[in-house]
Each structure stands twice: as C-alpha cells, then as structure tokens.
Design an enzyme around this catalytic site. Structure first.
Site, short mmCIF file in Angstrom:
data_model
loop_
_atom_site.label_atom_id
_atom_site.label_comp_id
_atom_site.label_asym_id
_atom_site.label_seq_id
_atom_site.Cartn_x
_atom_site.Cartn_y
_atom_site.Cartn_z
N SER A 270 0.76 -1.25 -0.03
CA SER A 270 -0.07 0.09 0.04
C SER A 270 1.16 1.25 -0.17
CB SER A 270 -0.74 -0.18 1.30
OG SER A 270 -1.57 1.49 1.37
N ARG A 309 -22.54 -10.72 -44.51
CA ARG A 309 -21.37 -10.09 -43.96
C ARG A 309 -22.15 -8.83 -43.22
NH1 ARG A 309 -16.32 -9.39 -47.41
NH2 ARG A 309 -15.43 -9.31 -45.34
#
Length: 393
Positions: A270, A309
């Site tokens: 931390s 497509r």
C-alpha cells in the site's frame, strides 16, 4: 503508444493477445493459406509462405488502413504482396479466394485458442493445488455462510472442493470449444476459390487444408454471419473468469483480519499504509470478473449479425473477444499464484465455528466427516477425469 499494462491489473498478462500477436496471427493465416493452395493445386508455394514477414510490416501504414477501410486486411494484403515481389516471387496466389473476414476470423480464433490453452494450463495448476488443500482439510470444521450469515457447519475441505468444482467447470468449458477456420470468400459461397482451381468443391479442400495447417477445426461451412463459434469461445473465457472470481471473492473475505480462516502469501503493498498486505492476485481476478460480463454482452449482441457479412457488429467482436481471452489467461495465471500461496487456518476456523450461534454449527462429527469425504472425493475425482489423460482412458 500501445497500452503496456500500467492500469490493467485484470488483464496484466497480454502475452499472445496484444496487437503484435494479432498481426502475427493474420500473417500466419495468409502463410497457411498459401500452403493450403499449394497442396490443393499441387504447386510449390512454401517459398512464398516463408517470405512473409510480420516484423517487417509498416505499423503506421496498417493503422492508417484500419482507419480508412475499417478492417486491417485491406492494407495488409498489398504490403505482403510487396514483400513477395521484392523477393522475386510470384504473388498471384496470395489471399486467393479469401476475403478480409476469412483472415480476421481465423486469426482471432487462433489467438483465442492459444490464450485459452494457456489459461487451461494455469487452471490445472490451480486445481492441483486446490485438490491438495481439500484433501488435507477435509475434516477441519468451519462455519459455512449462507446469504452473508452463519449457516451450518462444514469443513475447509468442502470449501476447497467447491472452488475446485469451479476450476473443473472452467476446464470443461474450454475443452468443449471448437476453434474453426473461416474460408468462404466474398459472400461465403466459396465461388472464387472454386473458380481459381477450375473445379467445384475446391473451396472445401482449401478450407480443410487451412485448418490442418493452423491446427484449427474445419467447420465444413462458412460462418460469416453465423457467429456462434465466436460466442462459444467468448462464453468459455467468461466462464473461466467467473469461476475464478468466486474463488477470489471468498479468499479476499476469508483472509480479512477479523475472519482469518485463510492466509495469503502473495500480497501487494500500500502506498499510504506500509503495514498492509493487500490480496493482489485476488484483486486482479476480481477486476477481470467485473469486466468480463460486459464484454460477453458485446459478443452476444454482435451475434445477431445480418446480411451475408455484417456491418459494424462483426467489427465490435474483435477487441471484445481478444480482451476476454486475455482476461481468462491473466485471471488463470493469477489464480495459480493465489492458490500456491494460500493456507487455511484450521484453528481460527474452528474458533469461529465454536462461537457461532446456529444450532447447525454443532453437528455430529461423524456425519460431518462422512459428508465432507463424499464432497471432496467427488470433486477431486471429477477434476482428475478432466485433466489427467490416463484417467480419461
């Protein structure tokens, strides 16, 4: 500049899923397609295949091509053709009978297959560790929790077995996926390939050879607008991340100081509180698990496709599928590390059980032991069947 992971703990392992890997896969598809045509036409095209070089391609030109054309292959093919011509080799067989979607779909299946194979290997490592934990703690009692409250007595072995079941399910999800090649030409009929070979059915021959070259499945069809193969791969990746997210969440909660049933060896620091040891691997897995469902929804939405497509929907799949494959690979690697450094505190678990109020917290020890044996043994047996070849024989 390409992203390099500064703010991406959930997808920290970009191996084989970054843009360079995708570009290499696109070129691998074109290379394999040349060899496939060489087999079908009985021509020697290995020299052309060997001359294709993804490292030598102009990345800026390819980026500009994607911006201009909406797909990377339109700019890629002329660049590869130029490589062949510079080497004094004929380029007429390059990309023969193929369309952009054939190359992109096949390349992304190739990338997803390799990423999920790596994820599977890490899952097996994690599963083996969980099997050891489960077997060693099968008679170590704890209080099981239901809807965030104390429920009834269970064991730490049952907890590990539940985690192992998730890993087994993730392995099974990967094993169930077929990663198919795509080869249909402009509108999926294969007509251009048939015409190039001068005979009907040539497209099927090329597709089969392409699959063999790349180690992918031959689907026996074109699936330009039928997107379930992508959805299957994406769902498997999401299943991996979800199963591991459950483990990470449990490990995070149970390793809290006020609970303490689990100890984690691999901890992060931390910046503001030097005394803290954060559950870094569990955090990374959880980040991936939070992100994955949204990506899967993109794939599911795009699957409606349309026409022969699709416009736009297909394009939306690319980064979502690649990202899901990366998250699955990253989360699995983190899970392997997490499990390797995870220990149970049996004394603490027993103390929490003793302090629990529910009547079910004080069961018959023989009954609990028998139930725990059954759960642990079945979980380990299932994992072994899925992951050990001799057990499947």
């Amino acid at each position: 500049m390409t992203d390099w992971g500064l703010i991406d703990p959930g997808g920290a392992d970009a191996t084989a899923t970054d843009d360079e890997a995708v570009l290499a896969a696109l070129v691998d598809v074109e290379r394999a397609l040349l060899r496939a045509w060489g087999s079908v036409l009985d021509e020697f095209l290995d020299a052309q295949a060997d001359a294709l070089d993804s490292a030598a391609l102009d990345r800026d030109a390819l980026r500009a091509g994607v911006e201009r054309d909406g797909v990377p292959v339109v700019a890629l093919v002329p660049a590869l053709r130029a490589q062949l011509e510079a080497a004094g080799l004929p380029a007429d067989r390059l990309h023969l009978g193929a369309t952009s979607q054939d190359v992109v779909d096949t390349a992304l299946m190739f990338v997803a297959r390799d990423a999920l194979a790596a994820a599977r290997a890490s899952l097996v490592e994690a599963g083996r560790g969980l099997a050891v934990l489960g077997q060693g703690a099968r008679h170590r009692p704890r209080i099981a929790r239901s809807l965030a409250r104390h429920g009834e007595a269970s064991t730490l072995g049952v907890l590990a077995a539940g985690w192992l079941d998730g890993v087994s399910s993730a392995v099974a999800a990967i094993d169930a996926v077929e990663f198919p090649v795509q080869f249909g030409g402009a509108v999926g009929t294969g007509a251009a390939a048939d015409a190039a070979a001068g005979r009907p059915g040539a497209a099927d021959e090329v597709r089969a050879e392409l699959a063999a070259q790349l180690g992918l499945a031959d689907p026996g069809r074109s699936w330009h607008a039928e997107r379930t193969p992508v959805l299957a791969a994406a769902s498997a990746a999401a299943s991996v991340v979800a199963a591991l997210g459950r483990i990470a969440g449990d490990a995070t909660f149970l390793s809290r100081e006020e609970v303490g049933e689990v100890r984690l060896a691999n901890a992060g620091g931390s910046s503001a509180m030097p005394h803290k040891r954060n559950p870094a691997d569990a955090v990374a897995i959880t980040a991936a698990a939070v992100e994955a469902p949204g990506l899967l929804s993109v794939i599911a939405s795009a699957a409606i496709a349309g026409d022969e497509r699709s416009a736009g929907r297909w394009h939306a799949e690319w980064s979502a599928l690649r990202r899901l494959a990366r998250l699955a690979r990253s989360a699995s690697a983190a899970a392997s590390r997490l499990v390797s450094g995870l220990e149970f505190d049996a004394d603490r678990a027993a103390a929490l059980l003793a302090d629990s109020g529910p009547a079910g917290a004080r069961p018959d020890r023989d009954v609990l032991a028998a139930a725990s044996d059954r759960v642990v043994d079945r979980s380990v047996a299932r994992f072994t069947r899925l992951t050990e070849p001799e057990a499947r024989a």
